[in-house]
Design an enzyme around this catalytic site. Structure first.
Site, PDB file in Angstrom:
ATOM      1  N   HIS A 266       0.841  -1.237   0.022  1.00  0.00           N
ATOM      2  CA  HIS A 266      -0.022  -0.018   0.013  1.00  0.00           C
ATOM      3  C   HIS A 266       0.880   1.285   0.036  1.00  0.00           C
ATOM      4  CE1 HIS A 266      -3.327   2.508   0.519  1.00  0.00           C
ATOM      5  NE2 HIS A 266      -3.633   2.281   1.686  1.00  0.00           N
ATOM      6  N   HIS A 309      -1.235  -1.631 -11.195  1.00  0.00           N
ATOM      7  CA  HIS A 309      -1.953  -1.058 -10.240  1.00  0.00           C
ATOM      8  C   HIS A 309      -3.018  -2.029 -10.087  1.00  0.00           C
ATOM      9  CE1 HIS A 309      -4.419   1.425  -7.450  1.00  0.00           C
ATOM     10  NE2 HIS A 309      -3.044   2.122  -7.207  1.00  0.00           N
ATOM     11  N   ASP A 367       3.746   5.495  -7.632  1.00  0.00           N
ATOM     12  CA  ASP A 367       4.674   5.357  -6.592  1.00  0.00           C
ATOM     13  C   ASP A 367       6.053   5.340  -7.319  1.00  0.00           C
ATOM     14  OD1 ASP A 367       2.888   4.949  -4.557  1.00  0.00           O
ATOM     15  OD2 ASP A 367       2.225   2.984  -5.580  1.00  0.00           O
TER      16      ASP A 367
END
Length: 428
Positions: A266, A309, A367
Site C-alpha cells: 500500500h 496497479h 509510486d
C-alpha cells in the site's frame, strides 16, 4: 430506491431471493445483499474485490479508463490549476472554495500547525533509530490526549476542528519524526510559508544557517501531496472507516489508517521502488536486462515494483502528472548521471516499449515516479510512507467525516468458518 432487482436461486431453498440493484452516479451497479442473512447466507469475497462497503460522494475511479475524479474534478485539472490546500477544502466540503473561503480555510490550517510543547516528550520514548512511520503512528494516536476539547463526533463543528488540526499538524509531526531519527532539533512551523514550503522548511532547515526553499521542490512536494490525497475505498481508508464505525475519536482512526498504510503493498510501495533499485544496483544494460528477464519469469519471485496497479487497468492518471514533475526536478538538479536514477529511467523506457509490459498494462504508476522525486530531493527512503500519510490524511478525515455525518453501523464482516466443529475436551 432500486429500479431493478436481481434474482438469486440457491439449491435447497424453496423460492428465489430477490435483491435490490442500485445505480450510482457513475460506475458499476451494486446488488444489495443485506437480506441474505435472514436466509442463513453470507457472501464470500476475500479481499473485497467485488464488495461495496459504503456509499460515498468524494472520489471516483474508473480503472479501465484511467480516470480519477475528486468531487467530479479530474485529478489532471486539479494538479494543473489548484493546490493541496484548495484540494483539502474540496474533499472536505464538496465544492471548490471562492477566494474568501480559501483565505479563511488556509488561515485556519496555518493557525493549527504548531503542536503542544509537551508532545515533544513522546519522541523521547522511541529509540533514536526507530522507523519514522512507527513514531508517526504512535504520536498521532496520542493527539487525543492533548486535543480532547473538540472530540464530540456528533457535532459537526467538533469534527471540522479535529479535521483541520490533523491536516495542519501532520506535516509538523512528520518533520519531527525525521529530525528525531537523525538527531537534530525540531523546527517550529512558519506561518509565512505555504503548506508544501513549510514542510520542506521543517524537514531541512537547521538553527545554524539560513535555508532557502527551492521553488521547484516546493511545487513538486505540493503535487505529491495532491496526487496522494485520496484514492477511494483503499485499504487504509477502509481501515479508518472501520475504526470510525465504532465511534472512536478521529485521532485514533487516523492512527489506524497510518498503520494500514505502512504495508509495502500500500503506502510503502514507493519505498519498495527504491529498495528494488538498490537490489538491481548496476546500471549497465546487461544487468538491467537480467532483472527484466527475472520479472518476466513466472518461477522467479522478483517483481518490478512501481509498475501496474490493482485498480487501474490503464495508465495511472496520477502517474502522467507525476512524470512531468519528476522530469522538472531531475532537470533542476542535473542528476542525469545518478546510477540509481539511470536505472529507473531505463526501466520506465522498457515498460513503455516492451510488448510484455504493454499487453499486461504494467505501466509505471504514481509510486514509481514519486519515489524517484523524493530521492532526488534528498528525502530518505524511510520517510517516503510518512509523506504519503501526510498527503492521505485529508482523504481519511473526509471519509470519516462523511461516514459520521450519515447514518452508519458498526462494521462487522462475517466469515466462512473452516475450523473444527464442536468437540469434547479429552478425558484423563
Amino acid at each position: 430506491m432500486a429500479d431493478r432487482k436481481a434474482t438469486l436461486t440457491v439449491e435447497g431453498l424453496d423460492k428465489p431471493i430477490e435483491l435490490p440493484v442500485y445505480s450510482g452516479s457513475a460506475g458499476p451497479d451494486v446488488i444489495d445483499v443485506r437480506s441474505l442473512g435472514a436466509e442463513g447466507l453470507f457472501t464470500y469475497d476475500p479481499g473485497f474485490m467485488a464488495t461495496s462497503s459504503c456509499q460515498s460522494a468524494i472520489t471516483y475511479i474508473d480503472g479501465g479508463k484511467g480516470v480519477l475524479l475528486h468531487r467530479g474534478y479530474p485529478i489532471e485539472q486539479l494538479a494543473k490549476h489548484s493546490d493541496f490546500v484548495e484540494l483539502c477544502y474540496l474533499l472536505m466540503f464538496g465544492e471548490l472554495p471562492d477566494k474568501a473561503q480559501y483565505k479563511d480555510f488556509a488561515g485556519r490550517v496555518r493557525g493549527h500547525t504548531m503542536v503542544h510543547e509537551q508532545l515533544a516528550n513522546f519522541f523521547k520514548g522511541f529509540r533514536r533509530d526507530a522507523h519514522p512511520m512507527s513514531i508517526l503512528c504512535g504520536v498521532v494516536g496520542g493527539l487525543a490526549a492533548f486535543y480532547h476539547d473538540h472530540l464530540d463526533i456528533t457535532k459537526q463543528e467538533d469534527r471540522e476542528i479535529s479535521a483541520i488540526r490533523l491536516i495542519a499538524k501532520m506535516p509538523t509531526i512528520a518533520a519531527m519524526s525525521y529530525k528525531y531519527n537523525v538527531g537534530m532539533p525540531f523546527n517550529y512551523p512558519r506561518n509565512d510559508l505555504n503548506y508544501a514550503e513549510n514542510f520542506l522548511y521543517m524537514m531541512f532547515s537547521n538553527p545554524c544557517e539560513d535555508y532557502e526553499i527551492n521553488p521547484v521542490f516546493a511545487k513538486a512536494m505540493d503535487r505529491i501531496f495532491m496526487l496522494h490525497a485520496d484514492h477511494e475505498q483503499n485499504a487504509s481508508t477502509s481501515t479508518v472507516r472501520l475504526a470510525g464505525s465504532t465511534g472512536a475519536n478521529p485521532f485514533a482512526c487516523i492512527s489506524a489508517g497510518i498503520a494500514a498504510l505502512w504495508g509495502p503493498a500500500h503506502g510503502g510501495a514507493n519505498e519498495a521502488v527504491l529498495n528494488m533499485l538498490d537490489e538491481i544496483g548496476d546500471d549497465s544494460e546487461e544487468n538491467i536486462q537480467r532483472f527484466i528477464d527475472k520479472a518476466k519469469d513466472k518461477n522467479d519471485p522478483f517483481k518490478l515494483m512501481g509498475f501496474g496497479h490493482r485498480v487501474y487497468r490503464n495508465f495511472d492518471p496520477r502517474a502522467k502528472v507525476m512524470k512531468e514533475t519528476c522530469d522538472e526536478v531531475l532537470a533542476q538538479l542535473g542528476m542525469a548521471d545518478d546510477p540509481q536514477l539511470k536505472i529507473a529511467k531505463r526501466l520506465e523506457q522498457i515498460a513503455l516499449e516492451d510488448e510484455y509490459f504493454i499487453e499486461r498494462k504494467l505501466y509505471p504508476n504514481v509510486d514509481f515516479y514519486s519515489g524517484i522525486i523524493l530521492k532526488a530531493m534528498g528525502i530518505p527512503t524511510n520517510m517516503f510512507t510518512v509523506i504519503f500519510a501526510v498527503s492521505r490524511t485529508i482523504g481519511w478525515i473526509s471519509h470519516w467525516h462523511e461516514m459520521i455525518s450519515d447514518s452508519y453501523k458498526i462494521s462487522r464482516p462475517r466469515q466462512l468458518y473452516v475450523g473444527h466443529t464442536q468437540r469434547d475436551y479429552p478425558a484423563e
